[in-house]
Structure formats: structure tokens, C-alpha cells
Design a protein around this motif. Structure first.
Motif, PDB file in Angstrom:
ATOM      1  N   ALA A   1       0.828  -1.204   0.000  1.00 12.81           N
ATOM      2  CA  ALA A   1       0.000   0.000   0.000  1.00 12.81           C
ATOM      3  C   ALA A   1       0.864   1.256   0.000  1.00 12.81           C
ATOM      4  O   ALA A   1       0.625   2.191  -0.768  1.00 12.81           O
ATOM      5  CB  ALA A   1      -0.922  -0.012   1.215  1.00 12.81           C
ATOM      6  N   TYR A   2       1.897   1.267   0.863  1.00 12.02           N
ATOM      7  CA  TYR A   2       2.714   2.482   0.965  1.00 12.02           C
ATOM      8  C   TYR A   2       3.568   2.686  -0.275  1.00 12.02           C
ATOM      9  O   TYR A   2       3.778   3.818  -0.709  1.00 12.02           O
ATOM     10  CB  TYR A   2       3.578   2.437   2.229  1.00 12.02           C
ATOM     11  N   VAL A   3       4.073   1.596  -0.833  1.00 14.58           N
ATOM     12  CA  VAL A   3       4.874   1.742  -2.056  1.00 14.58           C
ATOM     13  C   VAL A   3       4.008   2.292  -3.177  1.00 14.58           C
ATOM     14  O   VAL A   3       4.410   3.209  -3.908  1.00 14.58           O
ATOM     15  CB  VAL A   3       5.503   0.383  -2.462  1.00 14.58           C
ATOM     16  N   PHE A   4       2.784   1.779  -3.296  1.00 11.11           N
ATOM     17  CA  PHE A   4       1.874   2.258  -4.343  1.00 11.11           C
ATOM     18  C   PHE A   4       1.561   3.742  -4.153  1.00 11.11           C
ATOM     19  O   PHE A   4       1.694   4.553  -5.070  1.00 11.11           O
ATOM     20  CB  PHE A   4       0.588   1.428  -4.331  1.00 11.11           C
ATOM     21  N   ALA A   5       1.164   4.121  -2.908  1.00  7.99           N
ATOM     22  CA  ALA A   5       0.838   5.525  -2.641  1.00  7.99           C
ATOM     23  C   ALA A   5       2.061   6.407  -2.868  1.00  7.99           C
ATOM     24  O   ALA A   5       1.971   7.458  -3.517  1.00  7.99           O
ATOM     25  CB  ALA A   5       0.342   5.690  -1.204  1.00  7.99           C
ATOM     26  N   GLY A   6       3.225   5.941  -2.379  1.00  7.64           N
ATOM     27  CA  GLY A   6       4.451   6.723  -2.554  1.00  7.64           C
ATOM     28  C   GLY A   6       4.767   6.938  -4.020  1.00  7.64           C
ATOM     29  O   GLY A   6       5.148   8.038  -4.431  1.00  7.64           O
ATOM     30  N   ALA A   7       4.571   5.899  -4.843  1.00  3.42           N
ATOM     31  CA  ALA A   7       4.873   6.015  -6.272  1.00  3.42           C
ATOM     32  C   ALA A   7       3.963   7.050  -6.923  1.00  3.42           C
ATOM     33  O   ALA A   7       4.406   7.873  -7.731  1.00  3.42           O
ATOM     34  CB  ALA A   7       4.714   4.662  -6.956  1.00  3.42           C
ATOM     35  N   ILE A   8       2.678   7.052  -6.534  1.00  3.51           N
ATOM     36  CA  ILE A   8       1.770   8.034  -7.134  1.00  3.51           C
ATOM     37  C   ILE A   8       2.162   9.453  -6.729  1.00  3.51           C
ATOM     38  O   ILE A   8       2.229  10.363  -7.558  1.00  3.51           O
ATOM     39  CB  ILE A   8       0.317   7.743  -6.722  1.00  3.51           C
ATOM     40  N   TYR A   9       2.457   9.640  -5.436  1.00  2.00           N
ATOM     41  CA  TYR A   9       2.904  10.964  -4.989  1.00  2.00           C
ATOM     42  C   TYR A   9       4.136  11.391  -5.768  1.00  2.00           C
ATOM     43  O   TYR A   9       4.275  12.540  -6.176  1.00  2.00           O
ATOM     44  CB  TYR A   9       3.237  10.955  -3.494  1.00  2.00           C
ATOM     45  N   TRP A  10       5.053  10.437  -5.962  1.00  2.00           N
ATOM     46  CA  TRP A  10       6.304  10.774  -6.641  1.00  2.00           C
ATOM     47  C   TRP A  10       6.008  11.274  -8.050  1.00  2.00           C
ATOM     48  O   TRP A  10       6.532  12.295  -8.481  1.00  2.00           O
ATOM     49  CB  TRP A  10       7.227   9.558  -6.684  1.00  2.00           C
ATOM     50  N   VAL A  11       5.129  10.540  -8.768  1.00  2.00           N
ATOM     51  CA  VAL A  11       4.818  10.938 -10.144  1.00  2.00           C
ATOM     52  C   VAL A  11       4.166  12.320 -10.147  1.00  2.00           C
ATOM     53  O   VAL A  11       4.508  13.188 -10.972  1.00  2.00           O
ATOM     54  CB  VAL A  11       3.892   9.896 -10.806  1.00  2.00           C
ATOM     55  N   LEU A  12       3.237  12.565  -9.206  1.00  2.00           N
ATOM     56  CA  LEU A  12       2.563  13.863  -9.165  1.00  2.00           C
ATOM     57  C   LEU A  12       3.559  14.992  -8.905  1.00  2.00           C
ATOM     58  O   LEU A  12       3.523  16.030  -9.570  1.00  2.00           O
ATOM     59  CB  LEU A  12       1.497  13.861  -8.068  1.00  2.00           C
ATOM     60  N   CYS A  13       4.444  14.791  -7.921  1.00  2.00           N
ATOM     61  CA  CYS A  13       5.425  15.841  -7.598  1.00  2.00           C
ATOM     62  C   CYS A  13       6.355  16.078  -8.774  1.00  2.00           C
ATOM     63  O   CYS A  13       6.704  17.214  -9.110  1.00  2.00           O
ATOM     64  CB  CYS A  13       6.240  15.455  -6.365  1.00  2.00           C
ATOM     65  N   TRP A  14       6.739  14.970  -9.417  1.00  2.00           N
ATOM     66  CA  TRP A  14       7.611  15.097 -10.580  1.00  2.00           C
ATOM     67  C   TRP A  14       6.911  15.899 -11.668  1.00  2.00           C
ATOM     68  O   TRP A  14       7.490  16.786 -12.290  1.00  2.00           O
ATOM     69  CB  TRP A  14       7.986  13.700 -11.081  1.00  2.00           C
ATOM     70  N   ALA A  15       5.609  15.604 -11.890  1.00  2.00           N
ATOM     71  CA  ALA A  15       4.848  16.324 -12.918  1.00  2.00           C
ATOM     72  C   ALA A  15       4.776  17.805 -12.572  1.00  2.00           C
ATOM     73  O   ALA A  15       4.938  18.671 -13.441  1.00  2.00           O
ATOM     74  CB  ALA A  15       3.449  15.738 -13.038  1.00  2.00           C
ATOM     75  N   LEU A  16       4.561  18.128 -11.294  1.00  2.00           N
ATOM     76  CA  LEU A  16       4.492  19.534 -10.890  1.00  2.00           C
ATOM     77  C   LEU A  16       5.807  20.237 -11.150  1.00  2.00           C
ATOM     78  O   LEU A  16       5.824  21.371 -11.642  1.00  2.00           O
ATOM     79  CB  LEU A  16       4.144  19.634  -9.400  1.00  2.00           C
ATOM     80  N   SER A  17       6.927  19.558 -10.819  1.00  2.00           N
ATOM     81  CA  SER A  17       8.195  20.269 -11.028  1.00  2.00           C
ATOM     82  C   SER A  17       8.489  20.397 -12.512  1.00  2.00           C
ATOM     83  O   SER A  17       9.058  21.400 -12.943  1.00  2.00           O
ATOM     84  CB  SER A  17       9.345  19.603 -10.268  1.00  2.00           C
ATOM     85  N   ALA A  18       8.036  19.417 -13.328  1.00  2.00           N
ATOM     86  CA  ALA A  18       8.207  19.553 -14.774  1.00  2.00           C
ATOM     87  C   ALA A  18       7.398  20.732 -15.290  1.00  2.00           C
ATOM     88  O   ALA A  18       7.868  21.531 -16.107  1.00  2.00           O
ATOM     89  CB  ALA A  18       7.786  18.261 -15.475  1.00  2.00           C
ATOM     90  N   LEU A  19       6.165  20.871 -14.764  1.00  2.00           N
ATOM     91  CA  LEU A  19       5.324  21.997 -15.162  1.00  2.00           C
ATOM     92  C   LEU A  19       5.992  23.317 -14.780  1.00  2.00           C
ATOM     93  O   LEU A  19       5.999  24.278 -15.553  1.00  2.00           O
ATOM     94  CB  LEU A  19       3.957  21.876 -14.479  1.00  2.00           C
TER      95      LEU A  19
END
Lengths: 384, 355
Positions: free
Chosen positions: B322-340
Motif C-alpha cells: 500500500a505504501y509503495v503504491f501511494a508513494g509512487a503516485i505521490y512521486w509521479v505527481l510531484c515530478w509532474a508539478l516540477s516539470a510543469l
């Protein structure tokens, strides 16, 4: 009337008075609502509740608190636990962060890349995920007491926490720690004296020898003497669990590990930025003057980098203090979970308890800022 | 000195990893260390993992049980939002994305107008779509959850924080001492206390200071709390930007006959925003990460729903998944924000280079 409004001074005063009146009005309205609501709920305001018996059991206590102590003592337990986990995390995260930051600057491609990947992963995941992962994924997955990981035969790590030996009577240990503190203070004073003399006469004190004695030999001697002379309560497996020693509860270990892994990523970036900011010309000039690599590091790179590193490092340290409140999510008994959680539920004094908790954080924060500002003023650039 | 030669293929890797004997030794040690750490991890996450099935019986021990994530996927995304109504958050997300793309694309006609209309209309449209009423079925905020709620929290808290941050930053640099003092107190207070306590505070105090009978929705309390804190942090980012705008800009603007407010709105703020953009991106990422704290007041965002799913007795013991899955989604979102953020920075720098 319109002419009056065109006068800038009048306008300035009137607009500020206007904002002030709106704020006072809002505040009065909020307070009236709150007191009406509190009266309705039958909660008397005031700070008398601090003297009441708490009746709350706490799993991780470093003071002489028991469930029969007062709510005030409970607050003290919370503050002490907050400070302990913050301080230990700050020290460990600084060490790990420096290591990773330096690794990112390594000439070796693989080391720099691995460090970079660590930073990128850690900084883009919420701290709370780390806290839960360490608690539910790592600490809970450790073996039971019977199959503990034993370190040096004296401490045991298992799913009930990390059991460490403690001295039966701490007086000697405290005395030794006091002596070490004094000797470090003496070193600081002597270093200042030495610098003054060197500036005046060109000849300072032999700080190398003094440092070796005051910072290494004496502390080592004092601590090992106290260690050998005290009787230690060493944890031992009795039946299904360890007896003796002091148990660092899993909540503490998990919060500590999470704070360290997370904060180290941020500190690494600060360190990398600070060192990268040292102009190349400075290093070339140092080499041209014939300074050895170690002397260059000590006299050129570190002082110049510290100037850039100190201000953001201050806010990181304050972040660790504030982030230690994440312990409330796994019921580590720090100030938020004990006071804003347990004590608030027990007494219902929401307004007072929230005010006290916030005041504590603000006070510690101000104290740390003041210290770091003083330190920053010392390392800051002095232009002549 | 000759120009460095561009290395490719094997020679590049040799230069990176095996330039000197010492380098080779370090490389081998690091690679071995990585192998020791990564091998069991990969075996757990991929080789021994169970992917298909629907109950915990389909999971083999010694590997990750991604079946758990699959079985709960709907909840991880939407919480307890009723299934037939899930097109509503989807539609809102699609609208925001389309609007964002339209504003970012160079060829869009009337970009400024679209941007402005979107900023004003989308939040209200979103409230209507998500909550319902006016012909749509009403869905209590209690049922919102998962990734959708994480995004909703971030979006609306940022919406509160940004304008407030501009006002605070201007206030902190104001000529008027009383306004300056108020801004400083506000900013330093919220920056000095943990966000967790602010979320507690908002959920306990907001209902208290309202007249009895006036309820404040639990989710709204969390959004207000998050918005206030992030506003204080963003105000400092804006202040940095304001300080970096050269004084000559305001003077030139005054010389051209623009008043104080027009100078601020059309000359100072656009330039300050450009300078503050990297810091603002960081604060937005911090906001997204901190939305996870709402679980302490029993609001089930992405991490909260993962935590809640673990309490289900039929799925005990899958914390790591559960935590790995949630962490991965957060990571992708944060990465997308910094790319933006990087994209916006590049866009804003273009105007500067033309001059």
C-alpha cells in the motif's frame, strides 16, 4: 471631503484604521461566538485543568511521569519527547545529508548518480509515507523478541522496539557529560583567545595540541571512565521478552528513521549547493598560494560554503522540529499526540490546549532562529 | 588544451566507471552494494509478485501482493465516491487538464481570456460537479477520497493560498507600518507552527468561532487550514520576487503616468512572479505532499485510504504494498508539478530574451 481623501497622509491613516477596525470587529465576533459555544457545551475556560490528575498512560517516558501525575507533567513529557526525537534526527540527518551531498559532487559518476537518485526519490514523496512505511512496513516486519537482532551482545532490535542498556545510577554518567561540555566550552574560549593573539602578534596558541586534548583525549577518557565505573542494566531475554535496559519504542525508532531519511535528502541538496557555490578562482588561488588540499578544504572551501549553507540549514532544522509532529500519526507520544490529542480529549479545553501547543512550537522556533542568526552573523561575509 | 572528446558507447562507460584502478574498485564496490540491496527488492516487487486474482489467497508468500492494490484500485482513486457518479470527478479533471493545455499551447486564440475565465469559472464548476445539487445527485464530502481528494485538496488550497500570498507579500513590503506589522505576524505565525497542528486547529476551532448552528464542512476546514499555511510560505516566495524587481521599473512606470495600483498589477507583479516561480513550484509540491496530513482528522486522501484499506481484516499485512503504491503516485505527481514549473519558467524566460 474629497480634498481630504487626496491627502496622502490622511489616506494612509484612514486606511490603516479601517483595516484595524475590521480585524477588531472580526476578532470580537469570533470570541463572542466561541464563548457562547463553550458555555453551551459547559466547558469552563482557564488554565486550572493543568493541575488536574491526567490518568493517561504513556509508553515512552523520560521524566518521572506516571498516570497519577498532573496534565502539566504530561505536557512536559510531550515536549521532552518532541525535543529528544528532533535533536537525534537533526544530528543523524546532518551527517547522512553531508555524506550524500558530498557524494553528489563526487568525480565518480556512479557515486554521484546513486546519490542523485536518492535525493530525487526522497524529496518527491510525503514524509507521512515514510513514517507509515517505517512503522508498518519495517518495524512491524522485524522478528519477535526471541529472534531479535542483537548488537554487540548488549542491545536488541525487534518488533517491540530497540532495547538499549542504561546505567543503573546515572549520576556518574551525567557528571562525565557535564565535564565534556565544559571541556568543549574551554576549547571554544581558548580558540577565541588564540585568534585574538594571532591577530595582534602573529603568534597564536598551539591549537592543534589543545584541540586534541580538549576535544578528543579528555572527552574519551571521561566517558570511558564513567562507562566502566557505572553498573549497567543490560537487556536480557527472559521468556518471551527482554527484561532490563531501556526500550526505545517502535514508534520512536520509526519516526527517527523516517525523519532522518527524509531530511537527509533536503540537507544533501543544501550542502551540494553550498559547496558548488564556492568560486573556482578561490580554489585556484589557494593552490597558487601553495595550500595543501586539506588546508584548502579547511580554510577556503568550508568557510565559503558555510555562508551559503547556514541560512537554509536553519530552516531545515526548524522543519525537523515541526515535522516531529508527524509522530502523532503513529501515536509516538510527542507534544501534539499527548497534549493536543490525549489531554484535549480528556479535558475538552480545546482553545487553551491549542494555544499552549502553538506557543511552545513558536518559542522553540524563535530560540533556534536566534541561535542560528547569531552563528550566521559569525560566518557571514565581513567586508572591509 | 584540446577540446574534450565526446565519448560514446563502451568508452563512455569505461571513462565513467573504470578510469583508474581506484575508480574501478569503487565502481565494483558500489555495484555490488546496489546488487545486494536491489536484487531482493526486485525479486519481491516483480519476480515473485502476484498480479492476477481477486483475493489474498491468490497471493504467494515471498512476493508483493499487487492483487491487493488491484482489488482496491477504485477506492485508492475515488474513496467511497459512488461508482455510477465517478464520471463527475473524471470530467472535472479532464476540464482542468484541457484548460491547462489550451493556456500552455502557443496557437490557442484568445489565450488570455481563456486563462482568466478558467481561473474564475473552473473552481465553482468543480464544486458543482463534485458535490452535486442543481440536478446532480448530492454526494457528501465524507464520501470523497483517494487520489481524487488529494488533487481536490491541492487545487482548492492553492486557490486560497495564491491570492492571499500576493496580498501578504505586498503588505509585508507596504509603506504603512500597521499593515506591514500585521503581515509579518500572520506570515511568521503560520510558518512557525507544524502544519499538522494547523489542520487540528482548523478542524477544532473553525466550528467553535462560528455562530452556533453554522456548520463548517470538515473538508472545507482542512482546505482552509492548508490554504492559510501555504499562503504564508508562498508570501515569502513572492516577497523574494518583489525584492528582486529593479526599482527603476516602478519609477519608469510612474514616469509613464501609471498609478500605484496599475504599476503593481501590470509592472511589478508579473516580473516578481517570474522570479518567484521556482520557489512557488516548490511550495506547491510541499502543499501536495502535506495534503497527506488530513488523515489525522479522518479525511481519507490517497494515503488515508491506503491506511484505511489496511484495517480491512480480509487484507491484513500488506502495508508495504500500500505504501509503495501511494508513494509512487505521490512521486509521479510531484515530478509532474516540477516539470510543469520548469516549463513555465522556460516560457516566461522567452519574453525576457526577446528584448
Amino acid at each position: 471631503m474629497l480634498a481630504l481623501w487626496r491627502d496622502r497622509r490622511v489616506r494612509d491613516i484612514l486606511s490603516q484604521v479601517g483595516v484595524g477596525l475590521i480585524l477588531v470587529g472580526l476578532t470580537v465576533w469570533f470570541v463572542l461566538n466561541a464563548s457562547a459555544n463553550l458555555r453551551q457545551a459547559g466547558i469552563a475556560s482557564g488554565f486550572d485543568f493543568l493541575g488536574r490528575t491526567s490518568g493517561i498512560e504513556v509508553a515512552f517516558v523520560l521524566t518521572d511521569y506516571t498516570a497519577r501525575s498532573s496534565i502539566y507533567d504530561l505536557l512536559v513529557v510531550g515536549v521532552v519527547n518532541t525535543i529528544v526525537v528532533s535533536l537525534l534526527s537533526i544530528v543523524a540527518a546532518t551527517l547522512l545529508g553531508f555524506l550524500i551531498g558530498l557524494a553528489r559532487l563526487s568525480r565518480h559518476w556512479l557515486i554521484a548518480t546513486v546519490a542523485g537518485v536518492y535525493v530525487e526519490i526522497v524529496r518527491n514523496i510525503p514524509l507521512l509515507v515514510f513514517v507509515f512505511f517505517m512503522y508498518g512496513g519495517v518495524l512491524a516486519a522485524l522478528p519477535g523478541p526471541r529472534d531479535s537482532f542483537i548488537f554487540f551482545g548488549i542491545s536488541a532490535l525487534n518488533n517491540r522496539g530497540f532495547t538499549i542498556p542504561v546505567p543503573v545510577d546515572g549520576a556518574l554518567m551525567r557528571l562525565a557529560l557535564l565535564a565534556v561540555t565544559l571541556s568543549i566550552a574551554a576549547h571554544v574560549v581558548l580558540a577565541l583567545v588564540s585568534k585574538k593573539r594571532r591577530d595582534a602578534t602573529g603568534q597564536g596558541l598551539p591549537m592543534g595540541v589543545i584541540g586534541a586534548v580538549l576535544l578528543v583525549l579528555f572527552p574519551l577518557g571521561a566517558l570511558s571512565f564513567a562507562t566502566l565505573m557505572s553498573t549497567w542494566d543490560i537487556p536480557q531475554l527472559r521468556g518471551f521478552n527482554f527484561r532490563g535496559g531501556f526500550v526505545l519504542v517502535p514508534e520512536f525508532v520509526a519516526l527517527f528513521l523516517a525523519l532522518v531519511t527524509y531530511t537527509a535528502g533536503f540537507i544533501a541538496e543544501i550542502v551540494r549547493g553550498g559547496i558548488a557555490s564556492v568560486p573556482k578562482g578561490q580554489l585556484e588561488a589557494a593552490r597558487a598560494l601553495g595550500l595543501s588540499p586539506m588546508t584548502t578544504l579547511r580554510l577556503v572551501t568550508v568557510p565559503l560554503a558555510l555562508r551559503v549553507i547556514v541560512p537554509p540549514m536553519t530552516s531545515q532544522y526548524l522543519n525537523v522540529l515541526k515535522n516531529s509532529s508527524f509522530g502523532a500519526a503513529i501515536a509516538y507520544p510527542e507534544v501534539v499526540s499527548l497534549f493536543m490529542g490525549s489531554a484535549l480529549v480528556a479535558t475538552g479545553q480545546a482553545v487553551e490546549i491549542i494555544a499552549i501547543t502553538l506557543a511552545i512550537y513558536l518559542a522553540i522556533g524563535l530560540a533556534v532562529s536566534a541561535f542560528m542568526n547569531w552563528y550566521n552573523a559569525r560566518v557571514a561575509l565581513v567586508t572591509r | 588544451m584540446s577540446a574534450p572528446i565526446a565519448l560514446r558507447g563502451w568508452s563512455l562507460w569505461r571513462a565513467r566507471l573504470f578510469a583508474t584502478p581506484l575508480d574501478s574498485a569503487i565502481s565494483i564496490a558500489v555495484l555490488l552494494g546496489l546488487g545486494v540491496i536491489l536484487q531482493p527488492l526486485l525479486i519481491w516487487a516483480i519476480a515473485n509478485a502476484s498480479w492476477s486474482g481477486s483475493t489474498r489467497a491468490d497471493c504467494s508468500p515471498g512476493g508483493a501482493c499487487w492483487v491487493f492494490i488491484k482489488a482496491r484500485f477504485g477506492q485508492f482513486m475515488y474513496g467511497f465516491y459512488p461508482e455510477p457518479e465517478r464520471w463527475r470527478p473524471n470530467l472535472f479533471g479532464a476540464l482542468v487538464l484541457t484548460w491547462g493545455l489550451a493556456v500552455l499551447m502557443r496557437g490557442t486564440p484568445r489565450r488570455g481570456l481563456i486563462a482568466l475565465v478558467g481561473v474564475i469559472v473552473l473552481p465553482f464548476l468543480g464544486l458543482w460537479l463534485l458535490y452535486g445539487g442543481f440536478g446532480l445527485r448530492e454526494i457528501e464530502t465524507r464520501q470523497w477520497g483517494g487520489l481524487m481528494l488529494t488533487l481536490v485538496l491541492t487545487y482548492y488550497a492553492a486557490l486560497i493560498a495564491l491570492p492571499l500570498a500576493v496580498i501578504l507579500a505586498l503588505g509585508r513590503r507596504s509603506r504603512l507600518p500597521f499593515l506591514r506589522l500585521l503581515s509579518i505576524i500572520f506570515i511568521e505565525f503560520w510558518r512557525g507552527v507544524p502544519i499538522l497542528t494547523v489542520i487540528f486547529l482548523a478542524s477544532l476551532l473553525l466550528p467553535l468561532i462560528m455562530p452556533s448552528g453554522v456548520g463548517v464542512d470538515r473538508l472545507a476546514r482542512a482546505i482552509i487550514g492548508l490554504g492559510l499555511v501555504i499562503a504564508a510560505y508562498m508570501a515569502e516566495a513572492f516577497r523574494g520576487g518583489l525584492q528582486a524587481v529593479p526599482g527603476g521599473q516602478a519609477e519608469a512606470s510612474a514616469a509613464l503616468g501609471l498609478g500605484h495600483w496599475r504599476t503593481t498589477a501590470f509592472i511589478i507583479l508579473p516580473q516578481a512572479t517570474r522570479i518567484a516561480l521556482p520557489a512557488l513550484t516548490n511550495e506547491t509540491i510541499a502543499l501536495l505532499k502535506n495534503t497527506s496530513l488530513v488523515l489525522v482528522v479522518s479525511i481519507f486522501d490517497l494515503l488515508g485510504i491506503a491506511q484505511a484499506a489496511l484495517a480491512d481484516p480480509t487484507w491484513v499485512g500488506f502495508q508495504v504494498e500500500a505504501y509503495v503504491f501511494a508513494g509512487a503516485i505521490y512521486w509521479v505527481l510531484c515530478w509532474a508539478l516540477s516539470a510543469l514549473g520548469l516549463l513555465l519558467e522556460a516560457r516566461m524566460a522567452e519574453g525576457r530574451e526577446r528584448t
